[in-house]
Design an enzyme around this catalytic site. Structure first.
Site, PDB file in Angstrom:
ATOM      1  N   HIS A  40       0.946  -0.611  -0.119  1.00  0.00           N
ATOM      2  CA  HIS A  40      -0.397  -0.170  -0.348  1.00  0.00           C
ATOM      3  C   HIS A  40       0.833   1.353  -0.241  1.00  0.00           C
ATOM      4  O   HIS A  40       1.179   2.002   0.751  1.00  0.00           O
ATOM      5  CB  HIS A  40      -1.088  -0.488   1.155  1.00  0.00           C
ATOM      6  CG  HIS A  40      -2.115   1.375   1.216  1.00  0.00           C
ATOM      7  ND1 HIS A  40      -3.050   1.291   1.600  1.00  0.00           N
ATOM      8  CD2 HIS A  40      -1.834   1.729   0.906  1.00  0.00           C
ATOM      9  CE1 HIS A  40      -3.586   1.912   1.720  1.00  0.00           C
ATOM     10  NE2 HIS A  40      -3.499   3.161   0.679  1.00  0.00           N
ATOM     11  N   ARG A  54       1.998   5.184  -0.176  1.00  0.00           N
ATOM     12  CA  ARG A  54       1.295   6.253  -0.080  1.00  0.00           C
ATOM     13  C   ARG A  54       2.114   7.279  -0.817  1.00  0.00           C
ATOM     14  O   ARG A  54       3.827   7.216  -0.918  1.00  0.00           O
ATOM     15  CB  ARG A  54       1.115   6.688   1.588  1.00  0.00           C
ATOM     16  CG  ARG A  54       0.170   5.433   1.774  1.00  0.00           C
ATOM     17  CD  ARG A  54      -0.253   6.263   3.046  1.00  0.00           C
ATOM     18  NE  ARG A  54      -1.583   5.131   4.048  1.00  0.00           N
ATOM     19  CZ  ARG A  54      -2.054   4.442   4.491  1.00  0.00           C
ATOM     20  NH1 ARG A  54      -0.672   3.569   4.169  1.00  0.00           N
ATOM     21  NH2 ARG A  54      -2.967   3.527   4.750  1.00  0.00           N
ATOM     22  N   HIS A 108       6.759   4.313   3.914  1.00  0.00           N
ATOM     23  CA  HIS A 108       6.895   2.216   4.036  1.00  0.00           C
ATOM     24  C   HIS A 108       7.028   1.569   2.569  1.00  0.00           C
ATOM     25  O   HIS A 108       8.304   2.044   2.326  1.00  0.00           O
ATOM     26  CB  HIS A 108       5.471   2.379   5.418  1.00  0.00           C
ATOM     27  CG  HIS A 108       4.331   2.171   5.131  1.00  0.00           C
ATOM     28  ND1 HIS A 108       3.860   2.034   3.093  1.00  0.00           N
ATOM     29  CD2 HIS A 108       3.281   2.678   5.141  1.00  0.00           C
ATOM     30  CE1 HIS A 108       2.729   2.304   3.407  1.00  0.00           C
ATOM     31  NE2 HIS A 108       2.073   3.367   4.527  1.00  0.00           N
ATOM     32  N   GLU A 144      -2.771  -1.727  -2.984  1.00  0.00           N
ATOM     33  CA  GLU A 144      -3.712  -0.983  -2.409  1.00  0.00           C
ATOM     34  C   GLU A 144      -3.081   0.527  -2.133  1.00  0.00           C
ATOM     35  O   GLU A 144      -2.256   0.960  -2.871  1.00  0.00           O
ATOM     36  CB  GLU A 144      -3.494  -1.067  -0.554  1.00  0.00           C
ATOM     37  CG  GLU A 144      -4.350  -2.663  -0.630  1.00  0.00           C
ATOM     38  CD  GLU A 144      -4.694  -3.110   0.405  1.00  0.00           C
ATOM     39  OE1 GLU A 144      -5.240  -4.175   1.212  1.00  0.00           O
ATOM     40  OE2 GLU A 144      -4.138  -2.313   1.477  1.00  0.00           O
ATOM     41  N   THR A 176      -3.808   4.899   8.590  1.00  0.00           N
ATOM     42  CA  THR A 176      -3.661   4.036   7.960  1.00  0.00           C
ATOM     43  C   THR A 176      -5.258   3.901   7.289  1.00  0.00           C
ATOM     44  O   THR A 176      -5.849   5.013   7.856  1.00  0.00           O
ATOM     45  CB  THR A 176      -3.929   3.143   9.081  1.00  0.00           C
ATOM     46  OG1 THR A 176      -4.192   1.772   8.382  1.00  0.00           O
ATOM     47  CG2 THR A 176      -4.714   3.054  10.576  1.00  0.00           C
ATOM     48  N   HIS A 200      -8.122  -5.238   7.646  1.00  0.00           N
ATOM     49  CA  HIS A 200      -7.474  -4.743   9.026  1.00  0.00           C
ATOM     50  C   HIS A 200      -7.750  -5.125   9.823  1.00  0.00           C
ATOM     51  O   HIS A 200      -9.117  -5.070  10.314  1.00  0.00           O
ATOM     52  CB  HIS A 200      -8.738  -3.043   8.547  1.00  0.00           C
ATOM     53  CG  HIS A 200      -7.719  -1.839   9.047  1.00  0.00           C
ATOM     54  ND1 HIS A 200      -7.119  -0.988   8.562  1.00  0.00           N
ATOM     55  CD2 HIS A 200      -8.145  -1.456  10.500  1.00  0.00           C
ATOM     56  CE1 HIS A 200      -6.804   0.089   8.740  1.00  0.00           C
ATOM     57  NE2 HIS A 200      -6.940  -0.054   9.946  1.00  0.00           N
ATOM     58  N   ASP A 201      -6.832  -4.562  10.313  1.00  0.00           N
ATOM     59  CA  ASP A 201      -6.890  -5.124  12.262  1.00  0.00           C
ATOM     60  C   ASP A 201      -7.553  -6.647  12.102  1.00  0.00           C
ATOM     61  O   ASP A 201      -8.022  -7.508  13.654  1.00  0.00           O
ATOM     62  CB  ASP A 201      -7.857  -4.493  13.613  1.00  0.00           C
ATOM     63  CG  ASP A 201      -7.294  -2.882  13.606  1.00  0.00           C
ATOM     64  OD1 ASP A 201      -6.283  -3.239  13.151  1.00  0.00           O
ATOM     65  OD2 ASP A 201      -7.875  -2.114  13.338  1.00  0.00           O
ATOM     66  N   GLY A 229      -0.998  -7.362   7.350  1.00  0.00           N
ATOM     67  CA  GLY A 229      -0.252  -6.828   7.681  1.00  0.00           C
ATOM     68  C   GLY A 229       0.269  -6.292   9.187  1.00  0.00           C
ATOM     69  O   GLY A 229       1.123  -7.277   9.618  1.00  0.00           O
ATOM     70  N   HIS A 230      -0.488  -6.141   9.747  1.00  0.00           N
ATOM     71  CA  HIS A 230       0.266  -5.454  10.962  1.00  0.00           C
ATOM     72  C   HIS A 230       0.567  -6.312  12.058  1.00  0.00           C
ATOM     73  O   HIS A 230       1.098  -6.357  12.669  1.00  0.00           O
ATOM     74  CB  HIS A 230      -0.232  -3.717  11.395  1.00  0.00           C
ATOM     75  CG  HIS A 230       0.350  -3.378  12.394  1.00  0.00           C
ATOM     76  ND1 HIS A 230       0.647  -2.642  13.258  1.00  0.00           N
ATOM     77  CD2 HIS A 230      -0.830  -3.352  14.099  1.00  0.00           C
ATOM     78  CE1 HIS A 230       1.287  -2.159  14.170  1.00  0.00           C
ATOM     79  NE2 HIS A 230       0.478  -2.775  15.307  1.00  0.00           N
TER      80      HIS A 230
END
Length: 237
Positions: free
Chosen positions: A43, A45, A50, A70, A100, A190-191, A213-214
């Site tokens: 992803h 940006r 990152h 993404e 995020t 996500h999460d 990911g995270h």
């Protein structure tokens, strides 16, 4: 069978913290594939805090699984996707200063805009997915954009599940079923974590892919990358 795509942004964050090339993003991605993941997600940006645009270009030739890029479809992003031609592009309505992703598309308000962007990607053979909140009217709107898939934004599920709510996945079940009926593929992300992915995947039907990911990279600090990926695959299958 729900596929696991691993978002490697956090690996790039760690690399960028020292300004060198450790850890090496390409090596990490290839190891993730070797350990069983069925996709790699990035992803980028605009500030490249990152994953860098150059990373996406360098990853494409070395990956053997599905590559998912993404991002918000600003011109720089659109140009990157059309150059790299990943298997999938996921459109996310990020604010430029967002830490995020924190919201899905209003597919009704932005229908014409999304139609235009999606048509361009699909004309180049790139599968398109749009990041959406778990609302039935939003899913209906997504079907009208021409998208191939939706990605359900799962932060609220994760929050509710952590509170022990038995109906934490209720809205996601309804949205996934509607998407299936509208001939949309269903992704989610996500999460999601080892704590909640089993419940989510067991309860939400027609789930094609999860992008994680995270949590996965964080869990790998304790268990190792290979063991962590294997645990996810076991819970998904």
């Amino acid at each position: 069978m729900t596929k696991l795509s691993v978002n490697i942004n956090k690996i790039a964050t760690l690399r960028n913290a020292r300004g060198g090339d450790v850890p090496n993003v390409l090596k990490a991605a290839k190891n993730i594939e070797k350990f069983g993941a069925e996709g790699i997600t990035v992803h980028p940006r605009p500030d490249e805090r990152h994953i860098r645009y150059a990373d996406a270009r360098e990853l494409k030739p070395v990956l053997t699984t599905e590559f998912n890029i993404e991002g918000k479809p600003i011109q720089q992003f659109v140009d990157l996707v059309l150059e790299v031609k990943p298997a999938q592009v996921t459109l996310v309505p990020d604010a430029e200063d967002a830490i995020t992703s924190n919201a899905g598309w209003d597919t009704i308000k932005h229908r014409d805009y999304l139609r235009e962007v999606i048509s361009e990607f699909k004309s180049h053979g790139i599968r398109t997915s749009i990041f959406v909140d778990p609302e039935l009217k939003i899913i209906e709107g997504a079907a009208e954009t021409g998208a191939d898939r939706i990605e359900l934004y799962t932060e609220q599920f994760a929050v509710d599940y952590a509170k022990g709510m038995e109906n934490a996945a209720k809205s996601y079940v309804a949205c996934s079923q509607l998407a299936y009926e509208l001939k949309l593929g269903v992704n989610a992300g996500h999460d999601l974590s080892l704590d909640n992915i089993g419940y989510f995947s067991n309860n939400v039907p027609h789930l094609d892919e999860v992008s994680i990911g995270h949590a996965l990279i964080s869990e790998a600090l304790y268990m190792g990358l290979e063991k962590t990926i294997q645990k996810y695959l076991k819970l998904l299958k």
